[in-house]
Design a protein around this motif. Structure first.
Motif, PDB file in Angstrom:
ATOM      1  N   LEU A   1       6.405  16.324   4.141  1.00 43.57           N
ATOM      2  CA  LEU A   1       5.982  14.979   3.728  1.00 43.57           C
ATOM      3  C   LEU A   1       6.443  13.927   4.729  1.00 43.57           C
ATOM      4  O   LEU A   1       5.708  12.993   5.034  1.00 43.57           O
ATOM      5  CB  LEU A   1       6.556  14.653   2.342  1.00 43.57           C
ATOM      6  N   GLY A   2       7.672  14.073   5.221  1.00 43.81           N
ATOM      7  CA  GLY A   2       8.233  13.150   6.203  1.00 43.81           C
ATOM      8  C   GLY A   2       8.874  11.927   5.563  1.00 43.81           C
ATOM      9  O   GLY A   2       8.564  11.572   4.424  1.00 43.81           O
ATOM     10  N   PRO A   3       9.775  11.263   6.305  1.00 42.26           N
ATOM     11  CA  PRO A   3      10.432  10.062   5.784  1.00 42.26           C
ATOM     12  C   PRO A   3       9.441   8.954   5.430  1.00 42.26           C
ATOM     13  O   PRO A   3       9.669   8.178   4.508  1.00 42.26           O
ATOM     14  CB  PRO A   3      11.357   9.625   6.918  1.00 42.26           C
ATOM     15  N   GLY A   4       8.333   8.891   6.158  1.00 42.61           N
ATOM     16  CA  GLY A   4       7.338   7.853   5.899  1.00 42.61           C
ATOM     17  C   GLY A   4       6.752   7.935   4.498  1.00 42.61           C
ATOM     18  O   GLY A   4       6.399   6.911   3.902  1.00 42.61           O
ATOM     19  N   TRP A   5       6.651   9.148   3.964  1.00 43.81           N
ATOM     20  CA  TRP A   5       6.139   9.323   2.605  1.00 43.81           C
ATOM     21  C   TRP A   5       7.069   8.635   1.608  1.00 43.81           C
ATOM     22  O   TRP A   5       6.622   7.928   0.705  1.00 43.81           O
ATOM     23  CB  TRP A   5       6.016  10.817   2.285  1.00 43.81           C
ATOM     24  N   LEU A   6       8.375   8.831   1.802  1.00 45.95           N
ATOM     25  CA  LEU A   6       9.343   8.192   0.910  1.00 45.95           C
ATOM     26  C   LEU A   6       9.246   6.675   0.991  1.00 45.95           C
ATOM     27  O   LEU A   6       9.261   5.982  -0.027  1.00 45.95           O
ATOM     28  CB  LEU A   6      10.761   8.639   1.261  1.00 45.95           C
ATOM     29  N   SER A   7       9.162   6.161   2.204  1.00 43.87           N
ATOM     30  CA  SER A   7       9.030   4.711   2.376  1.00 43.87           C
ATOM     31  C   SER A   7       7.796   4.194   1.659  1.00 43.87           C
ATOM     32  O   SER A   7       7.832   3.147   0.996  1.00 43.87           O
ATOM     33  CB  SER A   7       8.951   4.358   3.858  1.00 43.87           C
ATOM     34  N   ALA A   8       6.688   4.915   1.781  1.00 42.77           N
ATOM     35  CA  ALA A   8       5.438   4.488   1.155  1.00 42.77           C
ATOM     36  C   ALA A   8       5.543   4.514  -0.369  1.00 42.77           C
ATOM     37  O   ALA A   8       5.028   3.621  -1.049  1.00 42.77           O
ATOM     38  CB  ALA A   8       4.290   5.382   1.619  1.00 42.77           C
ATOM     39  N   MET A   9       6.211   5.513  -0.927  1.00 45.56           N
ATOM     40  CA  MET A   9       6.320   5.633  -2.380  1.00 45.56           C
ATOM     41  C   MET A   9       7.234   4.574  -2.991  1.00 45.56           C
ATOM     42  O   MET A   9       7.108   4.232  -4.162  1.00 45.56           O
ATOM     43  CB  MET A   9       6.847   7.019  -2.764  1.00 45.56           C
ATOM     44  N   ARG A  10       8.130   4.043  -2.202  1.00 47.91           N
ATOM     45  CA  ARG A  10       9.057   3.031  -2.732  1.00 47.91           C
ATOM     46  C   ARG A  10       8.318   1.753  -3.115  1.00 47.91           C
ATOM     47  O   ARG A  10       8.774   1.013  -3.989  1.00 47.91           O
ATOM     48  CB  ARG A  10      10.137   2.714  -1.699  1.00 47.91           C
ATOM     49  N   GLY A  11       7.183   1.485  -2.465  1.00 41.06           N
ATOM     50  CA  GLY A  11       6.420   0.284  -2.794  1.00 41.06           C
ATOM     51  C   GLY A  11       5.908   0.295  -4.225  1.00 41.06           C
ATOM     52  O   GLY A  11       6.300  -0.546  -5.042  1.00 41.06           O
ATOM     53  N   PRO A  12       5.032   1.247  -4.575  1.00 47.40           N
ATOM     54  CA  PRO A  12       4.493   1.254  -5.940  1.00 47.40           C
ATOM     55  C   PRO A  12       5.451   1.796  -6.988  1.00 47.40           C
ATOM     56  O   PRO A  12       5.257   1.559  -8.183  1.00 47.40           O
ATOM     57  CB  PRO A  12       3.262   2.159  -5.823  1.00 47.40           C
ATOM     58  N   PHE A  13       6.477   2.527  -6.561  1.00 43.44           N
ATOM     59  CA  PHE A  13       7.385   3.162  -7.523  1.00 43.44           C
ATOM     60  C   PHE A  13       8.847   2.827  -7.196  1.00 43.44           C
ATOM     61  O   PHE A  13       9.655   3.708  -6.882  1.00 43.44           O
ATOM     62  CB  PHE A  13       7.193   4.680  -7.518  1.00 43.44           C
ATOM     63  N   PRO A  14       9.216   1.551  -7.262  1.00 45.28           N
ATOM     64  CA  PRO A  14      10.577   1.174  -6.861  1.00 45.28           C
ATOM     65  C   PRO A  14      11.658   1.737  -7.777  1.00 45.28           C
ATOM     66  O   PRO A  14      12.817   1.836  -7.380  1.00 45.28           O
ATOM     67  CB  PRO A  14      10.552  -0.357  -6.919  1.00 45.28           C
ATOM     68  N   GLY A  15      11.301   2.120  -8.997  1.00 44.04           N
ATOM     69  CA  GLY A  15      12.304   2.627  -9.931  1.00 44.04           C
ATOM     70  C   GLY A  15      12.571   4.105  -9.830  1.00 44.04           C
ATOM     71  O   GLY A  15      13.488   4.622 -10.483  1.00 44.04           O
ATOM     72  N   VAL A  16      11.787   4.824  -9.021  1.00 42.32           N
ATOM     73  CA  VAL A  16      11.988   6.273  -8.887  1.00 42.32           C
ATOM     74  C   VAL A  16      13.096   6.540  -7.877  1.00 42.32           C
ATOM     75  O   VAL A  16      13.146   5.922  -6.807  1.00 42.32           O
ATOM     76  CB  VAL A  16      10.689   6.978  -8.437  1.00 42.32           C
TER      77      VAL A  16
END
Length: 197
Positions: free
Chosen positions: A138-153
């Motif tokens: 997935l890569g670190p970029g995937w995590l960065s991208a998911m933090r936008g719509p899902f800040p509570g995860v």
């Protein structure tokens, strides 16, 4: 019941002990604990692996350390994990039946996710902690991208990580990084102390 806020606390590293008989699993667990890693997962794809989990749980109890069961993909494996004394379960994917079985057994469950849809489904099912898998793909970029719509995860990055590469995932937003095959490399275990800082 403990939840992952309590289980993970301020820990940044989860060690995965895969495919080891009970004796070597306990020996590696002790080396990992000595290095400062508090959290261990023992995948239980086989009956022999459940024996290893049971041994690591017992060793951890003596040291005040936690151990969970990994690769839990059926309700029967949830039952085996609970019987072995695991304190939580981890899966490679999101299966609501396994989640329900784990919670019914009093065990927090960490489902694997790899898409926005899976993150959203897991969130809707009450999973505030999720396993980003396979993290290296997935890569670190995937995590960065998911933090936008899902800040509570809160993500645990798992799958193919090295000690050297793990900091990128922490910077990208992972709360915890999981190391498995990296622990089999004798050169990487001593470097855990750097990662823990």
């Amino acid at each position: 019941m403990n939840d992952f806020e309590d289980i993970f606390g301020g820990s940044r590293v989860l060690a995965i002990l895969r495919g080891l008989p009970p004796g070597p699993a306990v020996a590696l667990a002790n080396r990992v604990w000595d290095a400062g890693v508090d959290l261990i997962e023992v995948p239980i794809q086989t009956a022999e692996a459940v024996d290893s989990l049971r041994a690591v749980v017992a060793a951890g109890r003596e040291r005040g350390r936690r151990a969970g069961a990994g690769t839990v993909i059926t309700p029967a494996q949830v039952a085996a994990a609970a019987d072995a004394g695991a304190q939580y379960t981890v899966a490679p994917g999101l299966d609501l039946t396994v989640l329900a079985a784990s919670l019914a057994a009093g065990l927090p469950h960490l489902p694997g996710v790899g898409t926005g849809s899976e993150v959203q489904h897991a969130w809707a099912a009450g999973c505030r902690w999720q396993k980003a898998f396979p993290a290296a793909a997935l890569g670190p970029g995937w995590l960065s991208a998911m933090r936008g719509p899902f800040p509570g995860v809160r993500f645990v990055a798992t799958g193919g990580l090295t000690v050297a590469g793990a900091p990128e995932f922490l910077v990208a937003g992972a709360r915890v990084v999981a190391l498995g095959s990296a622990l089999a490399d004798p050169d990487q275990l001593p470097r855990l102390a750097e990662l823990l800082r």
